[in-house]
Design a protein around this motif. Structure first.
Motif, PDB file in Angstrom:
ATOM      1  N   GLY A   1       0.798  -1.223   0.000  1.00 39.56           N
ATOM      2  CA  GLY A   1       0.000   0.000   0.000  1.00 39.56           C
ATOM      3  C   GLY A   1       0.829   1.271   0.000  1.00 39.56           C
ATOM      4  O   GLY A   1       0.284   2.366  -0.187  1.00 39.56           O
TER       5      GLY A   1
ATOM      6  N   SER B   1       0.247   2.388  -4.179  1.00 37.64           N
ATOM      7  CA  SER B   1      -0.469   1.146  -3.862  1.00 37.64           C
ATOM      8  C   SER B   1       0.400  -0.075  -4.153  1.00 37.64           C
ATOM      9  O   SER B   1      -0.041  -1.027  -4.802  1.00 37.64           O
TER      10      SER B   1
ATOM     11  N   LYS C   1       2.421  -3.497  -4.121  1.00 35.77           N
ATOM     12  CA  LYS C   1       2.062  -4.854  -3.739  1.00 35.77           C
ATOM     13  C   LYS C   1       3.329  -5.691  -3.624  1.00 35.77           C
ATOM     14  O   LYS C   1       4.342  -5.377  -4.257  1.00 35.77           O
TER      15      LYS C   1
END
Length: 117
Positions: A13, A83, A85
């Protein structure tokens, strides 16, 4: 030369901004790309920005999360990554064109991005 920077260890995130400072060629004449090489994987194209009009293309898995940009006055290409990952974990490299073999040699040392909780 190609000098990548900005990689780090981040939590899922999180965000990072990568930079690639270049020299030795006419930067504004070249489409520039970011590539990555994950553990045990081959180098793959992540994003490209064209020289003519700064239009961009992205790998499907990063669309909407990553943004490539360039500053021709600074001979630098950037990759804003949001964001993040765990599967984004890789060494990130810049080069000209879209071939994973690269138009410019040698490749830079890359910058490591590690996404882990």
């Amino acid at each position: 030369y190609l000098v990548e920077s900005g990689g780090n260890l981040v939590r899922p995130g999180g965000s990072l901004r990568l930079s690639c400072l270049t020299s030795g060629f006419t930067f504004s004449d070249y489409d520039m790309s970011w590539f990555r090489m994950g553990p045990g994987l081959e180098r793959e194209l992540v994003a490209m920005i064209r020289s003519a009009d700064s239009s961009v293309i992205y790998k499907d898995s990063v669309k909407g999360r990553f943004n490539i940009s360039r500053d021709n006055a600074k001979n630098t290409v950037y990759l804003q990554m949001n964001s993040l990952k765990p599967e984004d974990t890789a060494a990130y490299y810049c080069n000209a064109g879209t071939s994973p073999y690269g138009l410019l040699h040698p490749w830079g040392h890359g910058t490591q991005v590690t996404v882990t909780s």
